[in-house]
Write a protein that holds these residues in place. Structure first.
Motif, PDB file in Angstrom:
ATOM      1  N   ALA A 191       9.432  -2.161  -2.519  1.00 26.20           N
ATOM      2  CA  ALA A 191       8.392  -1.198  -2.154  1.00 26.20           C
ATOM      3  C   ALA A 191       7.671  -1.646  -0.897  1.00 26.20           C
ATOM      4  N   GLY A 192       7.268  -2.905  -0.848  1.00 27.17           N
ATOM      5  CA  GLY A 192       6.527  -3.417   0.304  1.00 27.17           C
ATOM      6  C   GLY A 192       7.333  -3.347   1.588  1.00 27.17           C
ATOM      7  N   ALA A 193       8.595  -3.729   1.512  1.00 28.85           N
ATOM      8  CA  ALA A 193       9.448  -3.695   2.704  1.00 28.85           C
ATOM      9  C   ALA A 193       9.612  -2.269   3.220  1.00 28.85           C
ATOM     10  N   LEU A 194       9.755  -1.316   2.304  1.00 31.20           N
ATOM     11  CA  LEU A 194       9.911   0.078   2.703  1.00 31.20           C
ATOM     12  C   LEU A 194       8.620   0.596   3.338  1.00 31.20           C
ATOM     13  N   PHE A 195       7.495   0.281   2.734  1.00 31.58           N
ATOM     14  CA  PHE A 195       6.218   0.725   3.286  1.00 31.58           C
ATOM     15  C   PHE A 195       5.981   0.151   4.687  1.00 31.58           C
ATOM     16  N   VAL A 196       6.332  -1.111   4.874  1.00 30.41           N
ATOM     17  CA  VAL A 196       6.158  -1.732   6.189  1.00 30.41           C
ATOM     18  C   VAL A 196       7.025  -1.026   7.225  1.00 30.41           C
ATOM     19  N   SER A 197       8.265  -0.723   6.861  1.00 29.05           N
ATOM     20  CA  SER A 197       9.152  -0.050   7.813  1.00 29.05           C
ATOM     21  C   SER A 197       8.621   1.334   8.168  1.00 29.05           C
ATOM     22  N   MET A 198       7.943   1.975   7.232  1.00 25.28           N
ATOM     23  CA  MET A 198       7.373   3.291   7.504  1.00 25.28           C
ATOM     24  C   MET A 198       6.217   3.198   8.492  1.00 25.28           C
ATOM     25  N   THR A 199       5.399   2.135   8.384  1.00 27.02           N
ATOM     26  CA  THR A 199       4.266   2.003   9.304  1.00 27.02           C
ATOM     27  C   THR A 199       4.728   1.736  10.730  1.00 27.02           C
ATOM     28  N   LYS A 200       5.945   1.260  10.891  1.00 26.85           N
ATOM     29  CA  LYS A 200       6.470   0.969  12.228  1.00 26.85           C
ATOM     30  C   LYS A 200       7.199   2.159  12.844  1.00 26.85           C
ATOM     31  N   ASP A 201       7.420   3.182  12.052  1.00 22.54           N
ATOM     32  CA  ASP A 201       8.161   4.344  12.521  1.00 22.54           C
ATOM     33  C   ASP A 201       7.182   5.384  13.061  1.00 22.54           C
ATOM     34  N   LYS A 202       7.163   5.560  14.379  1.00 26.77           N
ATOM     35  CA  LYS A 202       6.209   6.462  15.010  1.00 26.77           C
ATOM     36  C   LYS A 202       6.462   7.925  14.680  1.00 26.77           C
ATOM     37  N   SER A 203       7.629   8.246  14.133  1.00 20.73           N
ATOM     38  CA  SER A 203       7.900   9.628  13.774  1.00 20.73           C
ATOM     39  C   SER A 203       7.234  10.012  12.454  1.00 20.73           C
ATOM     40  N   VAL A 204       6.809   9.019  11.682  1.00 19.26           N
ATOM     41  CA  VAL A 204       6.098   9.277  10.437  1.00 19.26           C
ATOM     42  C   VAL A 204       4.662   9.687  10.787  1.00 19.26           C
TER      43      VAL A 204
END
Length: 232
Positions: A191-204
């Motif tokens: 969960a944590g790894a996925l959330f971190v990757s989402m915060t780095k994705d500017k398209s989110v």
């Protein structure tokens, strides 16, 4: 305790961030946010080609008039009239308009607080191979959002796996639900790894990046540097 995913209103706000265009504003002002967004999603996803092809068909003008009339009925609060109009369109098999009509039919069920029926309708749409993939993806996210609290977490993860990927247009919504499902399964690392990757994705969308960034922090993961987060 994992929190439930965004509700219908929040979902609409996040979609609006992703597809915000002058087109969206014009349609939203005339027909209402949810209807305008559904049309813009279709147009943006297909680059306008599907809509154009539909207009080239011999029955496109008539079906287009029906569809516009149905949207006007919805925006005017005439849901019963809209249902009849949408039923005629969805049963016509008209390319382009029929799946959009089915999408609106499902959303009307949700508006009437018939979440189970709405979720079933969205899920059926997502599984229909004759429906263009972008609309099937939207329907899958909507169905899963509505069913999130009743689905086994592993089923949420499996269902959304193709969408919960960096670069996918629905990475934000699908990723959040997938991360929450991992939390329910007591798998904080995933969960944590996925959330971190989402915060780095500017398209989110920014609001969603901030929300999952907080979830990542709660799990002990450092998301993005404060200066990377949007100003309040």
């Amino acid at each position: 305790m994992a929190r439930a995913p965004v509700n219908n209103e929040a979902f609409i706000r996040e979609v609006d961030e992703e597809v915000r265009r002058e087109q969206t504003a014009k349609l939203a002002r005339r027909y209402g946010v949810i209807v305008g967004l559904i049309v813009v999603l279709a147009l943006g996803a297909f680059g306008g080609t599907l809509w154009w092809r539909a207009h080239q068909a011999s029955v496109a003008g008539e079906r287009g008039d029906w569809f516009m009339a149905a949207m006007a009925s919805i925006s005017g609060g005439k849901d019963d009239e809209a249902k009849k109009q949408l039923a005629a369109i969805s049963g016509s098999g008209a390319e382009g308009y029929s799946p959009l009509a089915r999408m609106l039919q499902a959303d009307l069920l949700v508006r009437e607080r018939k979440d189970k029926e709405g979720a079933d309708a969205f899920l059926k749409l997502s599984q229909d191979g004759s429906v263009p993939q972008p609309l099937r993806d939207v329907a899958l996210v909507r169905a899963t959002t509505l069913q999130f609290d009743t689905l086994p977490p592993s089923q949420v993860i499996d269902r959304l796996k193709p969408l919960a990927q960096t670069g996918n247009p629905w990475f934000g919504s699908a990723g959040e639900m997938t991360g929450l499902a991992y939390m329910k399964l007591n798998q904080p690392k995933k969960a944590g790894a996925l959330f971190v990757s989402m915060t780095k994705d500017k398209s989110v969308p920014a609001s969603l990046r901030m929300r999952v960034g907080q979830l990542a922090a709660d799990l002990g993961y450092e998301a993005v540097q404060p200066q990377e987060m949007p100003a309040p």
